[in-house]
Design an enzyme around this catalytic site. Sequence first.
Site, PDB file in Angstrom:
ATOM      1  N   TYR A 152       0.844  -1.200   0.000  1.00 50.58           N
ATOM      2  CA  TYR A 152       0.000   0.000   0.000  1.00 50.58           C
ATOM      3  C   TYR A 152       0.879   1.249   0.000  1.00 50.58           C
ATOM      4  CZ  TYR A 152      -3.022   3.751   1.599  1.00 50.58           C
ATOM      5  OH  TYR A 152      -3.677   4.945   1.710  1.00 50.58           O
ATOM      6  N   LYS A 156       1.380   4.158  -2.988  1.00 52.15           N
ATOM      7  CA  LYS A 156       1.172   5.588  -2.803  1.00 52.15           C
ATOM      8  C   LYS A 156       2.443   6.384  -3.095  1.00 52.15           C
ATOM      9  CE  LYS A 156      -3.147   5.333  -1.942  1.00 52.15           C
ATOM     10  NZ  LYS A 156      -4.099   5.845  -2.956  1.00 52.15           N
TER      11      LYS A 156
END
Length: 257
Positions: A152, A156
Amino acid sequence: MNEYALITGASKGIGKAIAVSLARSGYHLLLVARSDSDLQLLSQSIEQQYKVKVHYLSADLSLNTSAVHLKEWCTGITSDLSILVNNAGYGLWADFEVLSLSEQLNMLRLNIDAVIELTYHLLPILRKQKQSYILNISSVAAYQAMSKLALYAASKSFILSYSRALRYELKDSPVTVSCLSPGPTATGFSSRAGMDALTELAEKFNMTPEKVAEAGLKGMFKKKAEIIPGFLNKVSVFSAWLLPKSLIERITASLYK
């Protein structure tokens, strides 16, 4: 005003708050999310309250054909698209080898591939406007490696780097690219990521989606490259830049263990 804004992940959280704020400013809306019922209710509410046109499409953007389908849907409605908000995405919390590979790849498909493909297909339309904006939603997780949120955070980081590079490539065009990196926000992210045990901790630092949306749109219209809402989030990002990476990794690991 006859300008349209397209917002993915628009049925709740930050995406919903951005949609409401843009409608309040007079923008017509193209809303995309997976939940048809949530989109229908939101669209009806916005149209009644703000007297703007709202079109919605229920779609799973992690599917390979979604970006092309979305472009065709958008161009069938308007040629006056001036804002693209890439908000759809989610996280998974656990050790890399514990989570299923298919779940993690699906997350990357939505967090990265969908942003790239949708931007690629809609950029020619955005270029035709006198002024247009792309707002990509990243996270403060983009600024450091995070155990148990490894992919994750990496996804990002990709969005942040990609946004800055695309921004530079488009510097002589009518299109401005900004990247919004919120911290903990009251959006249900912790529950979706499987972080129920940390919900109480997150709530101590949560910003509201409305505050994040306000900061994001304000920064976007001011043509800022990076937007980090909230004092504590700014301190966190500065610390990640200032302190040794190994120390930051230990700190984040202790928070999310």
